[in-house]
Design an enzyme around this catalytic site. Structure first.
Site, PDB file in Angstrom:
ATOM      1  N   ARG A   1     -10.456 -41.589   6.252  1.00 25.26           N
ATOM      2  CA  ARG A   1     -10.899 -40.876   7.464  1.00 25.26           C
ATOM      3  C   ARG A   1     -10.793 -41.768   8.707  1.00 25.26           C
ATOM      4  O   ARG A   1     -11.674 -41.755   9.578  1.00 25.26           O
ATOM      5  CB  ARG A   1     -12.339 -40.375   7.306  1.00 25.26           C
ATOM      6  CG  ARG A   1     -12.582 -39.493   6.113  1.00 25.26           C
ATOM      7  CD  ARG A   1     -12.005 -38.097   6.312  1.00 25.26           C
ATOM      8  NE  ARG A   1     -12.397 -37.245   5.194  1.00 25.26           N
ATOM      9  CZ  ARG A   1     -11.620 -36.972   4.152  1.00 25.26           C
ATOM     10  NH1 ARG A   1     -10.392 -37.451   4.104  1.00 25.26           N
ATOM     11  NH2 ARG A   1     -12.046 -36.196   3.180  1.00 25.26           N
TER      12      ARG A   1
ATOM     13  N   TYR B   1      -8.087 -32.896  -8.762  1.00 25.82           N
ATOM     14  CA  TYR B   1      -9.416 -32.514  -8.278  1.00 25.82           C
ATOM     15  C   TYR B   1      -9.837 -31.127  -8.776  1.00 25.82           C
ATOM     16  O   TYR B   1      -9.034 -30.181  -8.752  1.00 25.82           O
ATOM     17  CB  TYR B   1      -9.426 -32.436  -6.755  1.00 25.82           C
ATOM     18  CG  TYR B   1      -9.698 -33.723  -6.030  1.00 25.82           C
ATOM     19  CD1 TYR B   1      -8.910 -34.838  -6.218  1.00 25.82           C
ATOM     20  CD2 TYR B   1     -10.749 -33.800  -5.120  1.00 25.82           C
ATOM     21  CE1 TYR B   1      -9.151 -36.001  -5.518  1.00 25.82           C
ATOM     22  CE2 TYR B   1     -10.992 -34.963  -4.410  1.00 25.82           C
ATOM     23  CZ  TYR B   1     -10.188 -36.057  -4.617  1.00 25.82           C
ATOM     24  OH  TYR B   1     -10.429 -37.201  -3.911  1.00 25.82           O
TER      25      TYR B   1
ATOM     26  N   SER C   1     -17.284 -31.632   6.592  1.00 24.23           N
ATOM     27  CA  SER C   1     -18.138 -32.699   6.053  1.00 24.23           C
ATOM     28  C   SER C   1     -18.784 -33.427   7.223  1.00 24.23           C
ATOM     29  O   SER C   1     -18.084 -33.929   8.100  1.00 24.23           O
ATOM     30  CB  SER C   1     -17.309 -33.710   5.265  1.00 24.23           C
ATOM     31  OG  SER C   1     -16.679 -33.083   4.196  1.00 24.23           O
TER      32      SER C   1
ATOM     33  N   GLU D   1     -19.098 -38.502   9.680  1.00 27.47           N
ATOM     34  CA  GLU D   1     -17.637 -38.394   9.819  1.00 27.47           C
ATOM     35  C   GLU D   1     -17.337 -37.693  11.151  1.00 27.47           C
ATOM     36  O   GLU D   1     -16.326 -37.975  11.801  1.00 27.47           O
ATOM     37  CB  GLU D   1     -17.102 -37.574   8.644  1.00 27.47           C
ATOM     38  CG  GLU D   1     -15.627 -37.315   8.701  1.00 27.47           C
ATOM     39  CD  GLU D   1     -15.156 -36.494   7.511  1.00 27.47           C
ATOM     40  OE1 GLU D   1     -15.412 -36.883   6.354  1.00 27.47           O
ATOM     41  OE2 GLU D   1     -14.525 -35.446   7.746  1.00 27.47           O
TER      42      GLU D   1
HETATM   43  P1  NAP Z   1     -16.038 -32.278  -4.626  1.00 21.35           P
HETATM   44  O1  NAP Z   1     -14.883 -31.785  -5.406  1.00 21.35           O
HETATM   45  O2  NAP Z   1     -17.396 -31.668  -4.805  1.00 21.35           O
HETATM   46  O3  NAP Z   1     -16.164 -33.849  -4.851  1.00 21.35           O
HETATM   47  C1  NAP Z   1     -17.167 -34.617  -4.164  1.00 21.35           C
HETATM   48  C2  NAP Z   1     -16.502 -35.883  -3.645  1.00 21.35           C
HETATM   49  O4  NAP Z   1     -16.027 -36.630  -4.723  1.00 21.35           O
HETATM   50  C3  NAP Z   1     -15.340 -35.544  -2.765  1.00 21.35           C
HETATM   51  O5  NAP Z   1     -15.737 -35.749  -1.437  1.00 21.35           O
HETATM   52  C4  NAP Z   1     -14.208 -36.429  -3.228  1.00 21.35           C
HETATM   53  O6  NAP Z   1     -13.890 -37.491  -2.343  1.00 21.35           O
HETATM   54  C5  NAP Z   1     -14.706 -37.073  -4.490  1.00 21.35           C
HETATM   55  N1  NAP Z   1     -13.817 -36.670  -5.608  1.00 21.35           N
HETATM   56  C6  NAP Z   1     -13.871 -35.532  -6.339  1.00 21.35           C
HETATM   57  N2  NAP Z   1     -12.910 -35.544  -7.285  1.00 21.35           N
HETATM   58  C7  NAP Z   1     -12.252 -36.705  -7.135  1.00 21.35           C
HETATM   59  C8  NAP Z   1     -11.129 -37.293  -7.795  1.00 21.35           C
HETATM   60  N3  NAP Z   1     -10.525 -36.666  -8.819  1.00 21.35           N
HETATM   61  N4  NAP Z   1     -10.694 -38.492  -7.363  1.00 21.35           N
HETATM   62  C9  NAP Z   1     -11.279 -39.121  -6.321  1.00 21.35           C
HETATM   63  N5  NAP Z   1     -12.338 -38.621  -5.649  1.00 21.35           N
HETATM   64  C10 NAP Z   1     -12.813 -37.435  -6.052  1.00 21.35           C
HETATM   65  O7  NAP Z   1     -15.667 -32.240  -3.073  1.00 21.35           O
HETATM   66  P2  NAP Z   1     -15.676 -31.027  -2.047  1.00 21.35           P
HETATM   67  O8  NAP Z   1     -16.742 -31.272  -1.072  1.00 21.35           O
HETATM   68  O9  NAP Z   1     -15.610 -29.709  -2.751  1.00 21.35           O
HETATM   69  O10 NAP Z   1     -14.310 -31.274  -1.307  1.00 21.35           O
HETATM   70  C11 NAP Z   1     -13.071 -31.172  -1.960  1.00 21.35           C
HETATM   71  C12 NAP Z   1     -12.029 -31.914  -1.176  1.00 21.35           C
HETATM   72  O11 NAP Z   1     -11.903 -31.374   0.153  1.00 21.35           O
HETATM   73  C13 NAP Z   1     -12.370 -33.388  -0.999  1.00 21.35           C
HETATM   74  O12 NAP Z   1     -11.190 -34.136  -1.061  1.00 21.35           O
HETATM   75  C14 NAP Z   1     -12.982 -33.440   0.385  1.00 21.35           C
HETATM   76  O13 NAP Z   1     -12.816 -34.694   1.013  1.00 21.35           O
HETATM   77  C15 NAP Z   1     -12.216 -32.369   1.108  1.00 21.35           C
HETATM   78  N6  NAP Z   1     -13.034 -31.799   2.192  1.00 21.35           N
HETATM   79  C16 NAP Z   1     -13.054 -32.463   3.390  1.00 21.35           C
HETATM   80  C17 NAP Z   1     -13.842 -31.957   4.408  1.00 21.35           C
HETATM   81  C18 NAP Z   1     -13.924 -32.650   5.727  1.00 21.35           C
HETATM   82  O14 NAP Z   1     -14.459 -32.087   6.675  1.00 21.35           O
HETATM   83  N7  NAP Z   1     -13.450 -33.872   5.841  1.00 21.35           N
HETATM   84  C19 NAP Z   1     -14.581 -30.802   4.238  1.00 21.35           C
HETATM   85  C20 NAP Z   1     -14.537 -30.191   3.001  1.00 21.35           C
HETATM   86  C21 NAP Z   1     -13.764 -30.694   1.993  1.00 21.35           C
HETATM   87  P3  NAP Z   1     -12.830 -37.393  -1.141  1.00 21.35           P
HETATM   88  O15 NAP Z   1     -13.546 -36.699  -0.046  1.00 21.35           O
HETATM   89  O16 NAP Z   1     -12.594 -38.841  -0.802  1.00 21.35           O
HETATM   90  O17 NAP Z   1     -11.611 -36.692  -1.587  1.00 21.35           O
END
Ligand code: NAP
Length: 342
Positions: free
Chosen positions: A159, A190, A229, A325
């Protein structure tokens, strides 16, 4: 006369600006910046406004970067896209799929514009901009000089990029160059994507699965104001992670190449039983604790106070101090988000 900025940020929180300029070319953008500077006004450049919290009325000019256009070329191995900074990101992802140029499907439904994507190296479901970025075109606002930064020069991190540091104030992004390999490799590490078969899966199936996950779990900013996020996932030392795992063996944790360990901020917040926790009109989202939502005419003060409480509760329980963030904008420009909620 002031202008409401409510329609231009996804948090949907009331704030105004002195002037608003919609720039559709790099020249217009630089001219608007120069005019504001000549009048000693602060300037804020916005794309989709999807990662900002406006703390106060802005005492200057807001420039909306609305530079459009998608140009496609190719070489033997890649599709090469030159994308105007103001193109809607999700529209771009859909466009590439419709034109059989896969590679962006994991990044579907991320709110915001293409030109903002490299600033925080947007990422989701295992893909980040740094994996597909070829270059970023900028304009030096004071001189109008254009320059092209290679992906390496953008110094992408979690980020993070050079556009949050050395290039924060003096430059504006005008276009994004993307390089999508013709030999498509699905990224299925994921969530629900792990259930798809790498041998038979299509880009469209990945796109649909990502859209489904996001639509079922994340609030739609058009319905409920939010900036995605709110906090970054903390990256801690292996020793800190071991201590946490000693107490909570099920804590999600992801070892990083540098030996540190990424923790899930949403899990930490959820463990503090903060889902649904409300301050004024702002609340922790009831399904995804990482997102703070504007549920009832929230003020920026409500959001700041809520973020403070969340940070404090997580810090008190785990000894881990979350950092936003989302970028915080005061009346004259960006301010430290961590210091604001500490
Ligand atoms: P999630 O699947 O509930 O997982 C929680 C966190 O664990 C995520 O933030 C992700 O980190 C990490 N994670 C999960 N599986 C992983 C893997 N196989 N390897 C490495 N790290 C893992 O997350 P979620 O909130 O539903 O979001 C899903 C994805 O969308 C994530 O990549 C998240 O970053 C992205 N997202 C970003 C935003 C934003 O505003 N920046 C908003 C919503 C979702 P990472 O975040 O580092 O990937």
């Amino acid at each position: 006369m002031t202008i409401s900025l409510k329609p231009f940020t996804t948090f949907n929180i009331q704030a105004t600006a002195q002037h608003l300029v919609q720039a559709t070319t790099a020249e217009q953008l630089a001219a608007a910046w120069q005019q504001a500077k000549d009048q000693a006004q602060p300037v804020l450049i916005l794309g989709g406004g999807s990662n900002v919290l406006l703390l106060d009325d802005f005492a200057g000019t807001v420039i909306l970067n609305q530079i459009q256009g998608i140009d496609i070329t190719e070489n033997d191995e890649h599709w090469l896209l030159h994308v105007g900074a103001g193109e809607n990101w999700h529209h771009l992802v859909s466009f590439t799929l419709e034109h059989n140029m896969p590679g962006l499907e994991n990044l579907a439904l991320i709110p915001g514009c293409a030109g903002s994507a490299p600033i925080q190296n947007i990422g989701a479901y295992g893909i980040e901009i740094k994996h597909v970025c070829d270059y970023v075109d900028c304009i030096e606002l004071a001189t109008g000089a254009t320059l092209r930064l290679s992906a390496a020069e953008c110094r992408f991190g979690y980020r993070d990029s050079i556009f949050k540091h050395d290039y924060q104030d003096r430059y504006a992004i005008t276009a994004l160059g993307l390089k999508l390999p013709k030999a498509w490799q699905p990224v299925l590490s994921y969530g629900d994507l792990t259930r798809l078969s790498p041998a038979t899966v299509t880009p469209r199936q990945v796109f649909d699965a990502v859209c489904h996950m996001r639509m079922t779990k994340l609030p739609d900013p058009k319905v409920q104001g939010n900036a995605g996020s709110f906090f970054k996932n903390p990256v801690v030392s292996a020793a800190t992670a071991d201590t946490l795992l000693g107490m909570y063996p099920n804590a999600p944790h992801y070892p990083q190449p540098d030996g540190q360990v990424k923790l899930a901020a949403g899990w930490l917040i959820d463990r503090c039983e903060l889902k649904g926790f409300q301050v004024g009109g702002a609340a922790v989202h009831s399904q995804q604790a990482l997102v703070l939502v504007n549920i009832d005419n929230a003020t920026s003060k409500d959001v700041v106070q809520l973020a403070h409480q969340v940070r404090q509760r997580v810090g008190d329980k785990f000894g881990i101090w979350l950092e936003p963030e989302v970028r915080f904008i005061g009346s004259r420009g960006e301010v430290s988000a961590v210091e604001t909620i500490a």
